[in-house]
Design a protein around this motif. Sequence first.
Motif, PDB file in Angstrom:
ATOM      1  N   SER A  84       3.916 -74.398-133.328  1.00 35.58           N
ATOM      2  CA  SER A  84       2.933 -73.653-132.551  1.00 35.58           C
ATOM      3  C   SER A  84       3.581 -72.898-131.404  1.00 35.58           C
ATOM      4  O   SER A  84       4.696 -73.218-130.982  1.00 35.58           O
ATOM      5  N   MET A  85       2.845 -71.889-130.901  1.00 31.60           N
ATOM      6  CA  MET A  85       3.279 -71.141-129.721  1.00 31.60           C
ATOM      7  C   MET A  85       2.744 -71.785-128.447  1.00 31.60           C
ATOM      8  O   MET A  85       3.176 -71.445-127.352  1.00 31.60           O
ATOM      9  N   ASN A 107       9.310 -71.301-129.900  1.00 33.75           N
ATOM     10  CA  ASN A 107      10.445 -70.771-129.150  1.00 33.75           C
ATOM     11  C   ASN A 107      11.590 -71.779-129.024  1.00 33.75           C
ATOM     12  O   ASN A 107      12.549 -71.564-128.280  1.00 33.75           O
ATOM     13  N   SER A 108      11.499 -72.881-129.760  1.00 25.56           N
ATOM     14  CA  SER A 108      12.568 -73.887-129.746  1.00 25.56           C
ATOM     15  C   SER A 108      13.818 -73.325-130.420  1.00 25.56           C
ATOM     16  O   SER A 108      13.732 -72.512-131.340  1.00 25.56           O
ATOM     17  N   PHE A 113      15.387 -77.967-133.420  1.00 26.49           N
ATOM     18  CA  PHE A 113      14.857 -78.145-134.772  1.00 26.49           C
ATOM     19  C   PHE A 113      15.647 -79.222-135.520  1.00 26.49           C
ATOM     20  O   PHE A 113      15.078 -80.034-136.254  1.00 26.49           O
ATOM     21  N   ILE A 114      16.946 -79.229-135.321  1.00 26.59           N
ATOM     22  CA  ILE A 114      17.789 -80.242-135.974  1.00 26.59           C
ATOM     23  C   ILE A 114      17.382 -81.636-135.518  1.00 26.59           C
ATOM     24  O   ILE A 114      17.193 -82.551-136.322  1.00 26.59           O
ATOM     25  N   VAL A 115      17.230 -81.810-134.196  1.00 26.11           N
ATOM     26  CA  VAL A 115      16.836 -83.105-133.637  1.00 26.11           C
ATOM     27  C   VAL A 115      15.456 -83.510-134.154  1.00 26.11           C
ATOM     28  O   VAL A 115      15.243 -84.661-134.554  1.00 26.11           O
ATOM     29  N   SER A 128       8.195 -81.484-128.645  1.00 28.47           N
ATOM     30  CA  SER A 128       9.038 -80.681-127.768  1.00 28.47           C
ATOM     31  C   SER A 128       9.009 -81.257-126.359  1.00 28.47           C
ATOM     32  O   SER A 128       7.982 -81.747-125.895  1.00 28.47           O
ATOM     33  N   SER A 129      10.142 -81.188-125.664  1.00 25.12           N
ATOM     34  CA  SER A 129      10.285 -81.833-124.357  1.00 25.12           C
ATOM     35  C   SER A 129       9.239 -81.368-123.346  1.00 25.12           C
ATOM     36  O   SER A 129       8.714 -82.160-122.568  1.00 25.12           O
TER      37      SER A 129
END
Length: 209
Positions: A84-85, A107-108, A113-115, A128-129
């Motif tokens: 999502s945005m 926007n990651s 994405f790997i994590v 996301s953090s």
Amino acid sequence: MASINIFITDDHLLILEGLSAILESIEGIEVVGMSQSATATLEKLQSIQPDLLITDFHMPGVSGQELLREVKKKYPKIKVLILSMHEEIPEIVDLIKDKADGYILKNSGKEEFIVAIQKVMVGEKYFSSSIVHQLLRDLNNPLLDTKALSNQELKIAKMLANGLSSPIIAEQLFISVNTVNTHKKRIYAKLNISNLQELVKLGAQKGWF
């Protein structure tokens, strides 16, 4: 180690192709399918069984949340990562209830994405953090603490948040309009809010609707 097979769903072709290119560049990941709608994804999943589905949340027609529910019902072994945005906490809470395995912002970067994929594939949840920080902030927000309300005040707060007027509430609870308004003032004071808009926001966060 076997490759992680990923299916991507997003109604924007540019994002679909861009994300596919990023994922294909990661060792151990294979994009096995792409789709621009939830409906097409459900059709393709009948023959393609990926390890992970990455789907946009906001899509025309069938939403990412509805797709999540269908996938978890029909293919419970498939992990689902929502894309999502926006950092919309009430929606994220609902997605958690619907068994989403994670929520990542568009926007990651590649490393995030790997994590996210690694964590989700070993059975962990990933958010996301910035979302985690907002969740923690909201959990400490006095707006979310309704424990100070009496049972009657909580009932009235929910009715107000759902758009019921004081006269209607009074009629349904067999009390006077003045009593409703007195409870309303106490509710606002206890929750440290000043208007109905803030109460509606609280209702969204608490799942009152």
